[in-house]
Design an enzyme around this catalytic site. Structure first.
Site, PDB file in Angstrom:
ATOM      1  N   PHE A 170       0.612  -1.202  -0.099  1.00  0.00           N
ATOM      2  CA  PHE A 170       0.084  -0.044  -0.086  1.00  0.00           C
ATOM      3  C   PHE A 170       0.959   1.402  -0.006  1.00  0.00           C
ATOM      4  O   PHE A 170       0.425   2.309  -0.406  1.00  0.00           O
ATOM      5  CB  PHE A 170      -0.997  -0.128   1.103  1.00  0.00           C
ATOM      6  N   LYS A 195      -0.960  -6.928  -9.410  1.00  0.00           N
ATOM      7  CA  LYS A 195      -1.944  -7.219  -8.220  1.00  0.00           C
ATOM      8  C   LYS A 195      -1.386  -6.189  -7.300  1.00  0.00           C
ATOM      9  O   LYS A 195      -0.720  -6.296  -6.240  1.00  0.00           O
ATOM     10  CB  LYS A 195      -1.763  -8.560  -7.708  1.00  0.00           C
ATOM     11  N   GLU A 221      -4.817  -3.769  -1.918  1.00  0.00           N
ATOM     12  CA  GLU A 221      -6.417  -3.262  -1.898  1.00  0.00           C
ATOM     13  C   GLU A 221      -6.698  -2.241  -1.243  1.00  0.00           C
ATOM     14  O   GLU A 221      -7.833  -1.709  -0.982  1.00  0.00           O
ATOM     15  CB  GLU A 221      -7.216  -4.706  -1.390  1.00  0.00           C
ATOM     16  N   ARG A 222      -5.611  -1.655  -0.637  1.00  0.00           N
ATOM     17  CA  ARG A 222      -5.933  -0.378   0.444  1.00  0.00           C
ATOM     18  C   ARG A 222      -5.980   0.881  -0.488  1.00  0.00           C
ATOM     19  O   ARG A 222      -6.676   1.522   0.212  1.00  0.00           O
ATOM     20  CB  ARG A 222      -5.115  -0.443   1.494  1.00  0.00           C
ATOM     21  N   SER A 251       5.171  -7.038   3.307  1.00  0.00           N
ATOM     22  CA  SER A 251       5.895  -7.284   4.691  1.00  0.00           C
ATOM     23  C   SER A 251       6.609  -8.929   4.609  1.00  0.00           C
ATOM     24  O   SER A 251       6.363  -9.480   3.614  1.00  0.00           O
ATOM     25  CB  SER A 251       4.717  -7.499   5.701  1.00  0.00           C
ATOM     26  N   CYS A 266       9.333   1.950   3.662  1.00  0.00           N
ATOM     27  CA  CYS A 266      10.495   0.785   3.927  1.00  0.00           C
ATOM     28  C   CYS A 266      11.866   1.394   4.103  1.00  0.00           C
ATOM     29  O   CYS A 266      12.689   0.742   4.374  1.00  0.00           O
ATOM     30  CB  CYS A 266      10.305  -0.269   2.615  1.00  0.00           C
ATOM     31  N   GLU A 274       9.403  -4.275  12.889  1.00  0.00           N
ATOM     32  CA  GLU A 274       9.075  -3.007  12.375  1.00  0.00           C
ATOM     33  C   GLU A 274       7.822  -2.465  12.600  1.00  0.00           C
ATOM     34  O   GLU A 274       6.741  -3.164  12.862  1.00  0.00           O
ATOM     35  CB  GLU A 274       8.742  -3.493  10.768  1.00  0.00           C
TER      36      GLU A 274
END
Ligand code: NAD
Length: 500
Positions: A149, A173, A176-177, A226, A281, A383
């Site tokens: 996201f 892909k 979805e957020r 992640s 990140c 994290e």
């Protein structure tokens, strides 16, 4: 309720799974749309569409493919305001930062504009008598990218920019957020002249990801997200015979030596720890001052700096950062802060109770600062991915060097110093993939390559640059013999040919 469709074969495609994921407005906490979640059959349809487009696209000459990239870049620039607003409204990062997200992606598109040069291959004339050897890089076929996201424009462009330019057809892909920008990029790619089916966007969750990982016609998968899921994608994809690169989480350290320019360090740390609400990140969520004097000064100055940070709605041009992405994510970050307290770290500034007037339901968090964090603490090892900065004090350069080197993640690290010799030594010895020297967020430029070490990346090639070209192509090497005369026949040989 607005519905966000898939984009398959150059057109919007309404899925029939009956499954959806809510897309929130992080500024208000309201559900603003719902995105379809694909079935395996819908993913198969997209793969078939990409397969149908492959022969035509892969045999289009590289210069023509590059022209599509040039036009795509122009179109994205022309639509920058719309894209940034769309991105900011779903992710919550401020508009200027959303533009940066798009621009960093465009850097890779610019690199992809030079793809004819990158695909030239190697040639040896006269490797033996009348023998020439040459290699060519060929596309793999249908390939896929699965993205997180936190960079809904940049990371898709890292992947499909290079993958498509070298001649593959692509299934994206996205998260979805925040799925709207990826769909818009798909539309712009078609508008730029890519044939239908070259770039397809299929939304979904684990079902869609598994459909990619097990599909026999998908030849390579690039993943960013992640670490646990990255590891799963890496194993599952490899098990199904795919080439996989899977980038994971991070816990980047900023080492501050006693001779560092502290004014600059404070500015750099504020931006790198709290920018984009810490949801990068390559953020710097851990700072390691060397020596007590450095640590005390750094702490005092960070405490003074934090109240100057403005947390606001993502459209506020004066806000330094906006809300985090979802309520669930805010709860997770708050949980890590609580954990840090329980573990005995000193919570110097607590951002958990922050509330933005008029936006009480938005997912806002104030900046938090911990001191006296130690390497044994879970809140240090894992994290957090929120606006939280942890101070880990080190007594010496060696101790500071060992902290990022021994951490489970190895994405990025930065050192702040005026001592060139120390910086050079640090860069060579630290066990981390990307190093900044007086650069807080050392994301390499597009023609270099991006990738971490240890649990920050599974697989052995990085994103973009020549590593990206290698990942998205396979090499074919041709050995050709053209004897001087038709009469000159070689005898049968029963030993391995050598060039003696
Ligand atoms: P995430 O792992 O939750 O999601 C990433 C992708 O995986 C999404 O497309 C999601 O739909 C999919 N996914 C989610 N659950 C899945 C499951 N059970 N099985 C299969 N697929 C699944 O990550 P996120 O929260 O979207 O992004 C943040 C994470 O990404 C952070 O850990 C961050 O450090 C990392 N990240 C890493 C890099 C890097 O280059 N190393 C860059 C950006 C973000």
């Amino acid at each position: 309720m607005r519905e966000i469709n898939h984009f398959i074969g150059g057109a919007s495609f309404t899925g029939a799974s009956g499954r959806f994921s809510d897309v929130f407005n992080p500024n208000t906490g309201e559900v603003q749309a719902r995105v379809q979640l694909a079935t395996a059959a819908e993913m198969d349809r997209a793969v078939q569409t990409a397969q149908d487009a492959f022969d035509g696209w892969s045999s289009t000459n590289p210069q023509r493919r590059a022209r599509v990239m040039f036009e795509f870049k122009r179109l994205v620039e022309a639509n920058m305001d719309e894209l940034a607003a769309m991105l900011s409204a779903e992710h919550g990062k401020v508009i200027a930062d959303a533009k940066g997200d798009v621009m960093r992606g465009l850097d890779v598109i610019e690199f992809a504009c030079g793809i004819p040069h990158a695909l030239k291959g190697e040639y040896t004339w006269g490797a033996g008598p009348g023998i020439d050897v040459y290699s060519m890089r060929q596309p793999l076929g249908v390939v896929a990218g699965i993205t997180p996201f936190n960079f809904p424009a940049m990371i898709p462009m890292w992947m499909f920019g290079v993958a498509i330019a070298v001649g593959n057809t692509f299934i994206l892909k996205p998260s979805e957020r925040d799925p709207s920008v990826p769909v818009r990029l798909g539309e712009l790619m078609i508008e730029a002249g890519a044939p239908a089916g070259v770039l397809n966007v299929v939304h979904g969750d684990k079902t869609a990801v598994d459909a990619i990982l097990t599909h026999p016609k998908v030849h390579a998968v690039s993943f960013v997200g992640s670490s646990d899921i990255a590891h799963y994608v890496y194993q599952m994809g490899a098990q199904h015979g795919k080439r996989v690169q899977a980038m994971g989480g991070a816990k980047n350290h900023g080492i501050v030596l006693p001779d560092a320019d502290m004014d600059q360090v404070i500015k750099d740390l504020s931006g790198a720890a709290f920018g984009s609400a810490g949801e990068r990140c390559m953020a710097l969520p851990v700072v390691v001052p060397v020596g007590k004097r450095t640590a005390d000064e750094l702490r005092e100055r960070m405490v003074a700096e934090i109240p100057r940070l403005k947390v606001g709605v993502s459209t506020d041009p004066d806000a330094h950062y906006g809300p985090v992405v979802t309520a669930a994510h805010r709860a997770k970050v708050a949980g890590w802060i609580e954990k840090g307290v329980q573990e005995g770290a000193e919570l110097v500034v607590d951002g958990r109770d922050f509330s933005l007037q008029g936006h009480e339901n938005g997912y806002f968090m104030g900046p938090s600062l911990f001191d006296n964090v130690t390497p044994e603490m879970e809140s240090y090892k894992e994290e957090i991915f929120g606006p939280v900065l942890q101070i880990v004090r080190a007594a010496s350069f060696e101790e500071a060097l060992h902290l990022p080197s021994r951490h489970q993640y190895g994405n990025g690290v930065a050192i702040f110093t005026q001592n060139g010799r120390a910086a050079r030594d640090f860069a060579a010895r630290v066990n981390v993939g990307m190093v900044g020297i007086n650069v807080p967020i050392p994301v390499p430029v597009a023609y270099h390559t991006f990738g971490g070490w240890k649990r920050s990346a599974f697989g052995d090639t990085n994103q973009h640059g020549m590593e990206g070209v290698k990942f998205w192509t396979k090499v074919k090497t041709v050995t050709a013999r053209w004897p001087d005369s038709e009469l000159e026949h070689a005898d049968s040989s029963f030993v391995i040919p050598t060039m003696q």
